[in-house]
Scaffold this active site. Sequence first.
Site, PDB file in Angstrom:
ATOM      1  N   HIS A  30      25.917  38.376  62.821  1.00 46.04           N
ATOM      2  CA  HIS A  30      27.725  38.205  62.380  1.00 46.04           C
ATOM      3  C   HIS A  30      28.000  38.351  64.171  1.00 46.04           C
ATOM      4  CE1 HIS A  30      31.434  38.934  60.437  1.00 46.04           C
ATOM      5  NE2 HIS A  30      31.211  39.466  60.918  1.00 46.04           N
ATOM      6  N   HIS A  63      32.170  34.350  62.586  1.00 46.20           N
ATOM      7  CA  HIS A  63      33.255  34.575  61.645  1.00 46.20           C
ATOM      8  C   HIS A  63      34.682  35.044  63.182  1.00 46.20           C
ATOM      9  CE1 HIS A  63      36.256  38.748  60.544  1.00 46.20           C
ATOM     10  NE2 HIS A  63      36.586  37.171  60.027  1.00 46.20           N
ATOM     11  N   MET A  65      38.130  34.514  63.817  1.00 47.90           N
ATOM     12  CA  MET A  65      39.135  35.132  63.649  1.00 47.90           C
ATOM     13  C   MET A  65      40.174  34.012  65.228  1.00 47.90           C
ATOM     14  SD  MET A  65      38.084  38.494  63.215  1.00 47.90           S
ATOM     15  CE  MET A  65      36.792  39.065  63.868  1.00 47.90           C
ATOM     16  N   ASP A 172      33.319  42.995  55.297  1.00 52.22           N
ATOM     17  CA  ASP A 172      33.807  43.452  56.745  1.00 52.22           C
ATOM     18  C   ASP A 172      34.681  43.991  57.985  1.00 52.22           C
ATOM     19  OD1 ASP A 172      33.371  42.632  59.609  1.00 52.22           O
ATOM     20  OD2 ASP A 172      33.485  41.062  59.724  1.00 52.22           O
TER      21      ASP A 172
HETATM   22  C1  DX5 Z   1      36.357  42.844  63.358  1.00 48.80           C
HETATM   23  C2  DX5 Z   1      34.900  42.293  62.837  1.00 48.80           C
HETATM   24  C3  DX5 Z   1      34.811  43.365  62.281  1.00 48.80           C
HETATM   25  C4  DX5 Z   1      33.422  44.240  63.131  1.00 48.80           C
HETATM   26  C5  DX5 Z   1      32.818  45.059  62.405  1.00 48.80           C
HETATM   27  O1  DX5 Z   1      37.668  42.593  63.031  1.00 48.80           O
HETATM   28  O2  DX5 Z   1      35.543  40.933  62.193  1.00 48.80           O
HETATM   29  O3  DX5 Z   1      32.914  41.782  62.459  1.00 48.80           O
HETATM   30  O4  DX5 Z   1      32.435  44.098  63.775  1.00 48.80           O
HETATM   31  O5  DX5 Z   1      33.083  46.591  62.938  1.00 48.80           O
HETATM   32  P1  DX5 Z   1      32.776  48.250  62.610  1.00 48.80           P
HETATM   33  O6  DX5 Z   1      31.797  48.140  61.325  1.00 48.80           O
HETATM   34  O7  DX5 Z   1      32.785  48.626  63.260  1.00 48.80           O
HETATM   35  O8  DX5 Z   1      34.062  48.361  61.368  1.00 48.80           O
HETATM   36 ZN    ZN Z   2      33.395  40.258  60.875  1.00 44.40          ZN
END
Ligand code: DX5
Ligand code: ZN
Length: 219
Positions: A30, A63, A65, A172
């Site tokens: 990911h 992903h 963002m 997530d």
């Molecule tokens: C957060 C990300 C996640 C992050 C999750 O905004 O989208 O993918 O890497 O990390 P953990 O598992 O530490 O919450």
């Molecule tokens: Zn993510």
Amino acid sequence: MYAPSILGGDFSRAGEELRAIASSGADYAHFDVMDGSFVPEITFGAKFIEDCRHLSDLIFDVHLMIDNPERHIERFAKAGCDRITVHAEASKHIWRVLAMIKEAGKEAGIAINPGTSVSSIEPVLSFADYVLVMTVNPGYGGQRFITQMIDKIEELDSRRTENGWSYLIGADGGISSRNIKTLYDKGLDLAVMGSSFFAEEDKAAYIKELDAIIDGSVV
Ligand code: DX5
Ligand code: ZN
């Protein structure tokens, strides 16, 4: 299925982190792309994914963002992503963005922030390959899991069954051995994990432990 997030690892050792993900038995890598606008942090762009592509045969789950993702779909598709997930909140024309991803030959995912309801994305559910429920506010790894998000997994699973839709359901943020069973029991298909995965010395043992927790052979 599991998608360890490279955000939980060390970017300067990306090749080794990808090998660790592959040898753990996880299915996906990911990649969290942050633009400093949709979320406060900035991580990396398509070139990083392109460079990683040469190092790994894992399925690349990207992903985005980022605001206005439509401006960047073509570039990320060319970088070698297998699935591209965009946020429902990030574009005024979300159906068009999902269509662009599909036209580029990639799986199209839609992510929803904690404040966004499943019903608000109902019109695109028949068209999405993947729905990602954010179980933290996006932007940082290592945050606390928001338990109220569990109901969204159940809702997505029932809507999928009732309508004969085929999207996969992901979650997530803040996922670990403590909450993974509840999520799978509600219909989750794919758990994204950053900090809990990379905190483990023996990652293959961790994945085996999660499998055993999900199937109920270990509590
Ligand atoms: C957060 C990300 C996640 C992050 C999750 O905004 O989208 O993918 O890497 O990390 P953990 O598992 O530490 O919450
Ligand atoms: Zn993510």
